[in-house]
Design a protein around this motif. Structure first.
Motif, PDB file in Angstrom:
ATOM      1  N   ILE A  83      45.901 -33.598 -37.795  1.00 41.01           N
ATOM      2  CA  ILE A  83      46.088 -34.443 -36.613  1.00 41.01           C
ATOM      3  C   ILE A  83      44.914 -34.196 -35.675  1.00 41.01           C
ATOM      4  O   ILE A  83      44.673 -33.049 -35.254  1.00 41.01           O
ATOM      5  CB  ILE A  83      47.409 -34.123 -35.880  1.00 41.01           C
ATOM      6  N   HIS A  84      44.173 -35.257 -35.350  1.00 39.36           N
ATOM      7  CA  HIS A  84      43.124 -35.164 -34.337  1.00 39.36           C
ATOM      8  C   HIS A  84      43.731 -35.651 -33.030  1.00 39.36           C
ATOM      9  O   HIS A  84      44.237 -36.773 -32.951  1.00 39.36           O
ATOM     10  CB  HIS A  84      41.905 -36.023 -34.695  1.00 39.36           C
ATOM     11  N   LYS A  85      43.687 -34.788 -32.013  1.00 41.34           N
ATOM     12  CA  LYS A  85      44.179 -35.155 -30.688  1.00 41.34           C
ATOM     13  C   LYS A  85      42.998 -35.222 -29.743  1.00 41.34           C
ATOM     14  O   LYS A  85      42.160 -34.320 -29.725  1.00 41.34           O
ATOM     15  CB  LYS A  85      45.189 -34.134 -30.163  1.00 41.34           C
ATOM     16  N   GLY A  86      42.936 -36.304 -28.967  1.00 47.10           N
ATOM     17  CA  GLY A  86      41.869 -36.443 -27.986  1.00 47.10           C
ATOM     18  C   GLY A  86      40.989 -37.639 -28.283  1.00 47.10           C
ATOM     19  O   GLY A  86      41.211 -38.373 -29.254  1.00 47.10           O
ATOM     20  N   PRO A  87      39.974 -37.839 -27.447  1.00 46.05           N
ATOM     21  CA  PRO A  87      39.082 -38.986 -27.627  1.00 46.05           C
ATOM     22  C   PRO A  87      38.187 -38.832 -28.854  1.00 46.05           C
ATOM     23  O   PRO A  87      38.019 -37.723 -29.380  1.00 46.05           O
ATOM     24  CB  PRO A  87      38.253 -38.997 -26.338  1.00 46.05           C
ATOM     25  N   SER A  88      37.610 -39.929 -29.282  1.00 47.72           N
ATOM     26  CA  SER A  88      36.735 -39.890 -30.467  1.00 47.72           C
ATOM     27  C   SER A  88      35.505 -39.021 -30.228  1.00 47.72           C
ATOM     28  O   SER A  88      34.925 -38.505 -31.185  1.00 47.72           O
ATOM     29  CB  SER A  88      36.338 -41.301 -30.883  1.00 47.72           C
ATOM     30  N   SER A  89      35.117 -38.822 -28.984  1.00 44.70           N
ATOM     31  CA  SER A  89      33.956 -37.973 -28.691  1.00 44.70           C
ATOM     32  C   SER A  89      34.204 -36.522 -29.123  1.00 44.70           C
ATOM     33  O   SER A  89      33.262 -35.756 -29.307  1.00 44.70           O
ATOM     34  CB  SER A  89      33.610 -38.030 -27.204  1.00 44.70           C
ATOM     35  N   GLU A  90      35.482 -36.131 -29.308  1.00 53.51           N
ATOM     36  CA  GLU A  90      35.814 -34.778 -29.735  1.00 53.51           C
ATOM     37  C   GLU A  90      36.113 -34.696 -31.236  1.00 53.51           C
ATOM     38  O   GLU A  90      36.515 -33.648 -31.745  1.00 53.51           O
ATOM     39  CB  GLU A  90      37.021 -34.267 -28.938  1.00 53.51           C
ATOM     40  N   PHE A  91      35.912 -35.811 -31.952  1.00 49.05           N
ATOM     41  CA  PHE A  91      36.233 -35.861 -33.380  1.00 49.05           C
ATOM     42  C   PHE A  91      35.388 -34.882 -34.191  1.00 49.05           C
ATOM     43  O   PHE A  91      35.852 -34.311 -35.174  1.00 49.05           O
ATOM     44  CB  PHE A  91      36.063 -37.299 -33.899  1.00 49.05           C
TER      45      PHE A  91
ATOM     46  N   LYS B 148      50.391 -43.660 -32.005  1.00 48.46           N
ATOM     47  CA  LYS B 148      49.910 -42.715 -30.987  1.00 48.46           C
ATOM     48  C   LYS B 148      48.402 -42.825 -30.756  1.00 48.46           C
ATOM     49  O   LYS B 148      47.850 -42.101 -29.930  1.00 48.46           O
ATOM     50  CB  LYS B 148      50.260 -41.286 -31.395  1.00 48.46           C
ATOM     51  N   TYR B 149      47.733 -43.717 -31.484  1.00 50.62           N
ATOM     52  CA  TYR B 149      46.282 -43.886 -31.322  1.00 50.62           C
ATOM     53  C   TYR B 149      46.013 -44.724 -30.076  1.00 50.62           C
ATOM     54  O   TYR B 149      46.563 -45.806 -29.908  1.00 50.62           O
ATOM     55  CB  TYR B 149      45.673 -44.558 -32.554  1.00 50.62           C
ATOM     56  N   LYS B 150      45.177 -44.177 -29.183  1.00 53.17           N
ATOM     57  CA  LYS B 150      44.832 -44.866 -27.927  1.00 53.17           C
ATOM     58  C   LYS B 150      43.319 -44.804 -27.735  1.00 53.17           C
ATOM     59  O   LYS B 150      42.843 -44.063 -26.884  1.00 53.17           O
ATOM     60  CB  LYS B 150      45.532 -44.201 -26.738  1.00 53.17           C
ATOM     61  N   ASN B 151      42.590 -45.556 -28.506  1.00 48.32           N
ATOM     62  CA  ASN B 151      41.129 -45.604 -28.502  1.00 48.32           C
ATOM     63  C   ASN B 151      40.457 -44.885 -27.329  1.00 48.32           C
ATOM     64  O   ASN B 151      40.466 -45.349 -26.215  1.00 48.32           O
ATOM     65  CB  ASN B 151      40.690 -47.074 -28.534  1.00 48.32           C
TER      66      ASN B 151
END
Length: 160
Positions: free
Chosen positions: A102-110, A141-144
């Motif tokens: 599970i990746h939590k947070g914005p895509s910049s933290e991917f 739960k995905y919120k771009n």
């Protein structure tokens, strides 16, 4: 980051758009902005999840870097392939074993999620990377780019 769940994925039929890219020539925004306005033309979608799929010609290895080319897909799952307009393409996602994170947070933290998976978890696990597509499930739960966003990261694995 916590341990993944290990899951056997049933084969899936996906429909969407794809583009060739690399990490240094990231065309993800272009891909999704071209797909999202047209996905309503796909009438036999299963569920509401979006699938962001990466297909590598060869297995990613120590030579994988910012300029390594791969095919990225923006897709939805369908119950069967039909004739599609709007330059839609089909992609068979094969059955197989996956480690699901599970990746939590914005895509910049991917990148930190990927560093954990490939730099810490995989080398210390009972698994090798398998040569099948990896993908992310962008669900409810995905919120771009939102700090509370969550997505599932599916990494193809096989036992060592």
């Amino acid at each position: 980051m916590k341990e993944p769940r290990i899951e056997t994925l049933a084969a899936k039929k996906l429909v969407g758009h794809s583009l060739e890219m690399s990490l240094s020539n990231n065309r993800t925004v272009e891909l999704w902005s071209g797909f999202m306005p047209l996905k309503r033309h796909i009438t036999n979608v299963i569920g509401s999840d979006l699938y962001s799929v990466q297909v590598y010609e060869a297995m990613p290895d120590a030579n994988f870097g910012p300029h390594t080319e791969f095919e990225k897909w923006a897709t939805v799952e369908v119950d069967a392939y039909e004739t599609y307009a709007e330059n839609f393409q089909t992609l068979d996602l094969p059955e197989g074993l996956y480690a699901v994170f599970i990746h939590k947070g914005p895509s910049s933290e991917f990148k930190s999620t990927m560093n954990f998976i490939y730099g810490e978890w995989l080398p210390n696990s009972d698994y090798h990377l398998d040569h099948r597509p990896s993908f992310e499930v962008l669900g409810a739960k995905y919120k771009n780019n939102h700090p509370d966003s969550e997505e599932e990261v599916w990494i193809p694995v096989k036992l060592k």
